[in-house]
Design a protein around this motif. Structure first.
Motif, short mmCIF file in Angstrom:
data_model
loop_
_atom_site.label_atom_id
_atom_site.label_comp_id
_atom_site.label_asym_id
_atom_site.label_seq_id
_atom_site.Cartn_x
_atom_site.Cartn_y
_atom_site.Cartn_z
N MET A 119 0.83 -1.19 0.00
CA MET A 119 0.00 0.00 0.00
C MET A 119 0.87 1.23 0.00
O MET A 119 1.99 1.25 0.45
N THR A 120 0.31 2.27 -0.58
CA THR A 120 0.95 3.57 -0.62
C THR A 120 -0.08 4.59 -0.16
O THR A 120 -1.26 4.42 -0.40
N ARG A 121 0.38 5.64 0.46
CA ARG A 121 -0.51 6.69 0.96
C ARG A 121 0.02 8.02 0.49
O ARG A 121 1.19 8.33 0.64
N LEU A 122 -0.85 8.82 -0.12
CA LEU A 122 -0.47 10.17 -0.52
C LEU A 122 -0.88 11.12 0.60
O LEU A 122 -2.03 11.12 1.02
N VAL A 123 0.07 11.90 1.09
CA VAL A 123 -0.23 12.84 2.17
C VAL A 123 0.21 14.23 1.75
O VAL A 123 1.11 14.39 0.93
N GLU A 124 -0.44 15.22 2.30
CA GLU A 124 -0.08 16.60 2.03
C GLU A 124 0.60 17.18 3.26
O GLU A 124 0.03 17.14 4.35
N LEU A 125 1.79 17.68 3.09
CA LEU A 125 2.52 18.33 4.17
C LEU A 125 2.87 19.73 3.72
O LEU A 125 3.26 19.94 2.57
N GLU A 126 2.73 20.68 4.63
CA GLU A 126 2.96 22.06 4.26
C GLU A 126 4.26 22.64 4.81
O GLU A 126 4.70 23.69 4.35
N GLU A 127 4.85 21.98 5.79
CA GLU A 127 6.07 22.52 6.37
C GLU A 127 7.21 22.45 5.36
O GLU A 127 7.26 21.56 4.50
N ARG A 128 8.13 23.39 5.48
CA ARG A 128 9.26 23.45 4.55
C ARG A 128 10.59 23.28 5.25
O ARG A 128 11.65 23.54 4.68
N GLY A 153 -2.11 8.04 17.02
CA GLY A 153 -2.93 6.84 16.91
C GLY A 153 -3.72 6.75 15.61
O GLY A 153 -4.39 5.75 15.35
N SER A 154 -3.65 7.78 14.77
CA SER A 154 -4.40 7.78 13.51
C SER A 154 -3.97 6.66 12.58
O SER A 154 -4.73 6.27 11.68
N HIS A 155 -2.79 6.11 12.78
CA HIS A 155 -2.29 5.02 11.92
C HIS A 155 -3.20 3.79 11.97
O HIS A 155 -3.16 2.96 11.07
N ARG A 156 -4.04 3.70 12.99
CA ARG A 156 -4.96 2.55 13.09
C ARG A 156 -5.88 2.50 11.87
O ARG A 156 -6.36 1.43 11.50
N ARG A 157 -6.13 3.65 11.26
CA ARG A 157 -7.01 3.71 10.08
C ARG A 157 -6.38 3.00 8.88
O ARG A 157 -7.06 2.72 7.91
N THR A 158 -5.09 2.74 8.92
CA THR A 158 -4.39 2.15 7.77
C THR A 158 -4.30 0.63 7.84
O THR A 158 -3.83 0.01 6.90
N HIS A 159 -4.71 0.04 8.94
CA HIS A 159 -4.45 -1.39 9.16
C HIS A 159 -5.10 -2.31 8.14
O HIS A 159 -4.64 -3.43 7.94
N ASP A 160 -6.18 -1.87 7.47
CA ASP A 160 -6.81 -2.75 6.49
C ASP A 160 -6.48 -2.33 5.05
O ASP A 160 -7.14 -2.76 4.11
N GLU A 161 -5.45 -1.48 4.88
CA GLU A 161 -5.03 -1.12 3.52
C GLU A 161 -4.45 -2.34 2.82
O GLU A 161 -3.82 -3.18 3.45
N ASP A 162 -4.67 -2.42 1.52
CA ASP A 162 -4.19 -3.54 0.72
C ASP A 162 -2.86 -3.20 0.05
O ASP A 162 -2.68 -2.08 -0.42
N GLU A 163 -1.96 -4.19 -0.01
CA GLU A 163 -0.70 -4.02 -0.74
C GLU A 163 -1.02 -3.71 -2.20
O GLU A 163 -1.99 -4.24 -2.76
N GLY A 164 -0.25 -2.85 -2.83
CA GLY A 164 -0.43 -2.54 -4.24
C GLY A 164 -1.51 -1.51 -4.52
O GLY A 164 -1.81 -1.21 -5.67
N THR A 165 -2.14 -0.98 -3.47
CA THR A 165 -3.18 0.03 -3.64
C THR A 165 -2.66 1.36 -3.09
O THR A 165 -1.97 1.39 -2.09
N THR A 166 -3.01 2.44 -3.76
CA THR A 166 -2.64 3.78 -3.31
C THR A 166 -3.87 4.46 -2.75
O THR A 166 -4.95 4.39 -3.34
#
Ligand code: FES
Length: 81
Positions: A1-10, A43-56
């Motif tokens: 699995m891959t996750r796209l995140v938006e970060l604003e810090e530079r 603790g927000s990472h708990r939302r990722t536990h059912d992500e599938d490999e190969g999916t973004t």
């Protein structure tokens, strides 16, 4: 699995002794990118536990969506040619 995140810090966030969790005696740094307390794990990472490999995935407005492919501005520009 891959996750796209938006970060604003530079720039970096320097950790100091006040960042240590008094109860656990450690510092938990977020690696999933979903924490509301970034760069610290909340603790927000708990939302990722059912992500599938190969999916973004994109997490937005409390929702999770699967992404077929990422289109860059350059890709979009080339498509218009
Ligand atoms: S690792 Fe990202 S919230 Fe825990």
């Amino acid at each position: 699995m891959t996750r796209l995140v938006e970060l604003e810090e530079r720039g970096p966030r320097r950790l100091d002794p006040s960042d240590i969790d008094d109860e656990k005696g450690d510092v938990a740094v977020c690696q999933c990118g979903l924490s509301e307390s970034f760069p610290f794990c909340d603790g927000s990472h708990r939302r990722t536990h059912d992500e599938d490999e190969g999916t973004t995935y994109v997490y937005e407005d409390g929702q999770r969506r699967e992404v077929e492919r990422v289109v860059t501005a350059e890709d979009a520009s080339d498509a218009g040619d």
